[in-house]
Design a protein around this motif. Structure first.
Motif, PDB file in Angstrom:
ATOM      1  N   ALA A 147       1.162  -0.962  -0.074  1.00 39.86           N
ATOM      2  CA  ALA A 147       0.257  -0.353   0.470  1.00 39.86           C
ATOM      3  C   ALA A 147       0.836   1.487   0.028  1.00 39.86           C
ATOM      4  O   ALA A 147       1.980   1.679   0.650  1.00 39.86           O
ATOM      5  N   LYS A 148       0.183   2.309  -0.212  1.00 41.79           N
ATOM      6  CA  LYS A 148       1.546   3.155  -0.823  1.00 41.79           C
ATOM      7  C   LYS A 148       1.378   4.198   0.930  1.00 41.79           C
ATOM      8  O   LYS A 148       0.550   3.851   1.636  1.00 41.79           O
ATOM      9  N   THR A 149       2.404   4.606   0.591  1.00 39.81           N
ATOM     10  CA  THR A 149       3.048   5.394   1.730  1.00 39.81           C
ATOM     11  C   THR A 149       3.264   6.561   1.564  1.00 39.81           C
ATOM     12  O   THR A 149       2.268   7.124   1.851  1.00 39.81           O
ATOM     13  N   HIS A 150       4.762   6.998   1.288  1.00 38.36           N
ATOM     14  CA  HIS A 150       5.286   7.869   1.372  1.00 38.36           C
ATOM     15  C   HIS A 150       5.208   8.162   0.110  1.00 38.36           C
ATOM     16  O   HIS A 150       5.421   8.798  -0.644  1.00 38.36           O
ATOM     17  N   CYS A 151       6.851   7.240  -0.107  1.00 36.48           N
ATOM     18  CA  CYS A 151       7.703   8.244  -1.848  1.00 36.48           C
ATOM     19  C   CYS A 151       7.200   7.048  -2.723  1.00 36.48           C
ATOM     20  O   CYS A 151       7.404   7.070  -3.923  1.00 36.48           O
ATOM     21  N   GLU A 152       6.335   6.041  -2.332  1.00 39.30           N
ATOM     22  CA  GLU A 152       6.269   4.763  -3.563  1.00 39.30           C
ATOM     23  C   GLU A 152       5.223   5.837  -4.799  1.00 39.30           C
ATOM     24  O   GLU A 152       4.218   6.639  -4.318  1.00 39.30           O
ATOM     25  N   SER A 153       5.079   5.344  -6.191  1.00 36.40           N
ATOM     26  CA  SER A 153       3.924   5.833  -7.094  1.00 36.40           C
ATOM     27  C   SER A 153       3.412   4.993  -7.190  1.00 36.40           C
ATOM     28  O   SER A 153       3.111   3.895  -6.463  1.00 36.40           O
ATOM     29  N   GLU A 154       1.920   5.632  -7.287  1.00 35.29           N
ATOM     30  CA  GLU A 154       0.610   5.171  -7.037  1.00 35.29           C
ATOM     31  C   GLU A 154       0.804   4.227  -7.568  1.00 35.29           C
ATOM     32  O   GLU A 154      -0.732   3.497  -8.410  1.00 35.29           O
ATOM     33  N   GLU A 155       1.323   4.199  -9.008  1.00 31.31           N
ATOM     34  CA  GLU A 155       0.963   2.840 -10.050  1.00 31.31           C
ATOM     35  C   GLU A 155       1.538   1.870  -9.570  1.00 31.31           C
ATOM     36  O   GLU A 155       0.876  -0.019 -10.287  1.00 31.31           O
ATOM     37  N   GLU A 156       2.582   1.658  -8.663  1.00 31.31           N
ATOM     38  CA  GLU A 156       2.802   0.718  -8.242  1.00 31.31           C
ATOM     39  C   GLU A 156       2.689  -0.171  -6.869  1.00 31.31           C
ATOM     40  O   GLU A 156       2.883  -1.063  -6.612  1.00 31.31           O
ATOM     41  N   CYS A 157       1.194   0.886  -6.172  1.00 29.27           N
ATOM     42  CA  CYS A 157       1.002  -0.125  -5.208  1.00 29.27           C
ATOM     43  C   CYS A 157      -0.219   0.258  -4.957  1.00 29.27           C
ATOM     44  O   CYS A 157      -1.271   1.633  -5.338  1.00 29.27           O
ATOM     45  N   GLY A 158      -1.132  -0.519  -3.877  1.00 28.71           N
ATOM     46  CA  GLY A 158      -2.280  -0.113  -3.402  1.00 28.71           C
ATOM     47  C   GLY A 158      -2.973   1.142  -2.709  1.00 28.71           C
ATOM     48  O   GLY A 158      -1.561   1.645  -1.936  1.00 28.71           O
ATOM     49  N   ILE A 159      -4.263   1.364  -2.550  1.00 27.42           N
ATOM     50  CA  ILE A 159      -4.099   2.539  -1.887  1.00 27.42           C
ATOM     51  C   ILE A 159      -5.237   2.141   0.106  1.00 27.42           C
ATOM     52  O   ILE A 159      -6.136   1.351  -0.625  1.00 27.42           O
ATOM     53  N   MET A 160      -4.627   1.863   0.944  1.00 24.66           N
ATOM     54  CA  MET A 160      -5.287   1.394   1.965  1.00 24.66           C
ATOM     55  C   MET A 160      -6.774   1.933   1.748  1.00 24.66           C
ATOM     56  O   MET A 160      -6.664   3.680   1.290  1.00 24.66           O
ATOM     57  N   GLY A 161      -8.481   1.380   2.273  1.00 25.27           N
ATOM     58  CA  GLY A 161      -9.449   1.464   2.460  1.00 25.27           C
ATOM     59  C   GLY A 161     -10.210   1.575   0.955  1.00 25.27           C
ATOM     60  O   GLY A 161     -10.989   1.726   1.184  1.00 25.27           O
ATOM     61  N   LYS A 162      -9.417   1.712  -0.007  1.00 28.80           N
ATOM     62  CA  LYS A 162     -10.089   1.922  -1.811  1.00 28.80           C
ATOM     63  C   LYS A 162     -10.592  -0.334  -2.329  1.00 28.80           C
ATOM     64  O   LYS A 162     -10.847  -0.676  -2.952  1.00 28.80           O
ATOM     65  N   GLY A 163     -10.157  -1.116  -1.050  1.00 34.43           N
ATOM     66  CA  GLY A 163     -11.285  -2.463  -1.220  1.00 34.43           C
ATOM     67  C   GLY A 163      -9.319  -3.482  -1.937  1.00 34.43           C
ATOM     68  O   GLY A 163      -8.566  -2.865  -1.647  1.00 34.43           O
ATOM     69  N   ALA A 164      -9.872  -4.676  -2.437  1.00 34.72           N
ATOM     70  CA  ALA A 164      -9.364  -5.155  -2.684  1.00 34.72           C
ATOM     71  C   ALA A 164      -8.424  -5.307  -4.107  1.00 34.72           C
ATOM     72  O   ALA A 164      -9.011  -4.381  -4.824  1.00 34.72           O
ATOM     73  N   MET A 165      -7.077  -5.910  -4.009  1.00 30.04           N
ATOM     74  CA  MET A 165      -6.410  -5.367  -4.882  1.00 30.04           C
ATOM     75  C   MET A 165      -6.934  -6.836  -5.969  1.00 30.04           C
ATOM     76  O   MET A 165      -6.049  -7.756  -5.755  1.00 30.04           O
ATOM     77  N   ILE A 166      -7.390  -6.858  -6.978  1.00 30.88           N
ATOM     78  CA  ILE A 166      -7.485  -7.570  -8.148  1.00 30.88           C
ATOM     79  C   ILE A 166      -6.459  -8.025  -8.719  1.00 30.88           C
ATOM     80  O   ILE A 166      -5.676  -7.214  -9.900  1.00 30.88           O
ATOM     81  N   GLY A 167      -5.630  -8.543  -9.160  1.00 32.05           N
ATOM     82  CA  GLY A 167      -4.573  -9.049  -9.723  1.00 32.05           C
ATOM     83  C   GLY A 167      -4.959  -9.638 -11.223  1.00 32.05           C
ATOM     84  O   GLY A 167      -5.652  -9.818 -11.937  1.00 32.05           O
ATOM     85  N   ILE A 168      -3.728  -8.420 -12.150  1.00 34.50           N
ATOM     86  CA  ILE A 168      -3.697  -8.500 -13.357  1.00 34.50           C
ATOM     87  C   ILE A 168      -1.967  -9.050 -14.011  1.00 34.50           C
ATOM     88  O   ILE A 168      -1.280  -8.340 -13.669  1.00 34.50           O
ATOM     89  N   ALA A 169      -1.713 -10.249 -14.626  1.00 29.04           N
ATOM     90  CA  ALA A 169      -0.640 -10.560 -14.656  1.00 29.04           C
ATOM     91  C   ALA A 169      -0.601 -12.052 -15.679  1.00 29.04           C
ATOM     92  O   ALA A 169      -1.202 -12.505 -16.266  1.00 29.04           O
ATOM     93  N   PRO A 170       1.010 -12.140 -16.536  1.00 30.99           N
ATOM     94  CA  PRO A 170       0.569 -12.674 -17.738  1.00 30.99           C
ATOM     95  C   PRO A 170       0.026 -14.123 -16.646  1.00 30.99           C
ATOM     96  O   PRO A 170      -0.247 -15.299 -17.882  1.00 30.99           O
ATOM     97  N   SER A 171       0.650 -14.234 -16.006  1.00 32.15           N
ATOM     98  CA  SER A 171       0.755 -15.725 -15.252  1.00 32.15           C
ATOM     99  C   SER A 171      -1.343 -16.151 -14.424  1.00 32.15           C
ATOM    100  O   SER A 171      -1.568 -17.052 -14.186  1.00 32.15           O
ATOM    101  N   LEU A 172      -1.880 -15.268 -14.184  1.00 33.19           N
ATOM    102  CA  LEU A 172      -3.199 -15.329 -13.842  1.00 33.19           C
ATOM    103  C   LEU A 172      -4.386 -15.227 -15.035  1.00 33.19           C
ATOM    104  O   LEU A 172      -3.884 -14.858 -16.467  1.00 33.19           O
ATOM    105  N   SER A 173      -5.436 -15.748 -14.386  1.00 33.73           N
ATOM    106  CA  SER A 173      -6.397 -16.288 -15.394  1.00 33.73           C
ATOM    107  C   SER A 173      -7.163 -14.789 -15.504  1.00 33.73           C
ATOM    108  O   SER A 173      -7.843 -14.088 -14.838  1.00 33.73           O
ATOM    109  N   ARG A 174      -6.965 -13.883 -17.102  1.00 40.56           N
ATOM    110  CA  ARG A 174      -7.796 -12.837 -17.062  1.00 40.56           C
ATOM    111  C   ARG A 174      -9.413 -13.530 -16.951  1.00 40.56           C
ATOM    112  O   ARG A 174     -10.016 -12.099 -16.725  1.00 40.56           O
ATOM    113  N   GLU A 175     -10.020 -14.135 -17.546  1.00 41.57           N
ATOM    114  CA  GLU A 175     -10.984 -14.436 -17.338  1.00 41.57           C
ATOM    115  C   GLU A 175     -11.599 -14.832 -15.747  1.00 41.57           C
ATOM    116  O   GLU A 175     -12.289 -14.512 -15.660  1.00 41.57           O
ATOM    117  N   MET A 176     -10.961 -15.024 -14.920  1.00 45.29           N
ATOM    118  CA  MET A 176     -11.230 -14.887 -13.687  1.00 45.29           C
ATOM    119  C   MET A 176     -11.180 -13.530 -13.016  1.00 45.29           C
ATOM    120  O   MET A 176     -11.832 -13.382 -12.325  1.00 45.29           O
TER     121      MET A 176
END
Length: 121
Positions: A18-47
């Motif tokens: 989760a984003k704290t101070h110096c991390e970019s928002e593109e690389e982190c989630g934001i606490m309080g905004k819900g689950a982070m659903i993964g998108i990656a080559p090894s994952l099922s895009r359907e799921m």
């Protein structure tokens, strides 16, 4: 185990940065905004798409976690075994330290999203 069980689906639950101070928002989630659903080559895009559409339909907060390579979870191995897999992560501040922090609402919403998905499939 992924090769022995031959499951149809796998939901891998983890925490992610989760984003704290110096991390970019593109690389982190934001606490309080819900689950982070993964998108990656090894994952099922359907799921992943199924979780996204379900969250939108049910009004469950979520955010995307886009990974260009491996997820760093068991989903990588499970996905190549032939089982469709997805990662659902809870945003966490100060990972791998003695003072890890999560938002209880993110945990509750993650559980709700997974429960709703299981009802559907």
């Amino acid at each position: 185990a992924a090769y022995d069980i031959s499951a149809d689906y796998a939901i891998v639950v983890d925490v992610s940065f989760a984003k704290t101070h110096c991390e970019s928002e593109e690389e982190c989630g934001i606490m309080g905004k819900g689950a982070m659903i993964g998108i990656a080559p090894s994952l099922s895009r359907e799921m992943s798409d199924g979780f996204i559409s379900l969250a939108e339909e049910k009004g469950i907060p979520y955010q995307l976690e886009v990974m260009s390579g491996k997820t760093g979870t068991n989903a990588d191995t499970i996905g190549v075994s032939g089982t469709k897999s997805v990662t659902i992560s809870i945003p966490e501040k100060h990972m791998h330290t003695p003072v890890e922090i999560v938002d209880i609402n993110d945990i509750d919403n993650t559980a709700l999203l997974i429960a709703e998905y299981l009802k559907r499939v």
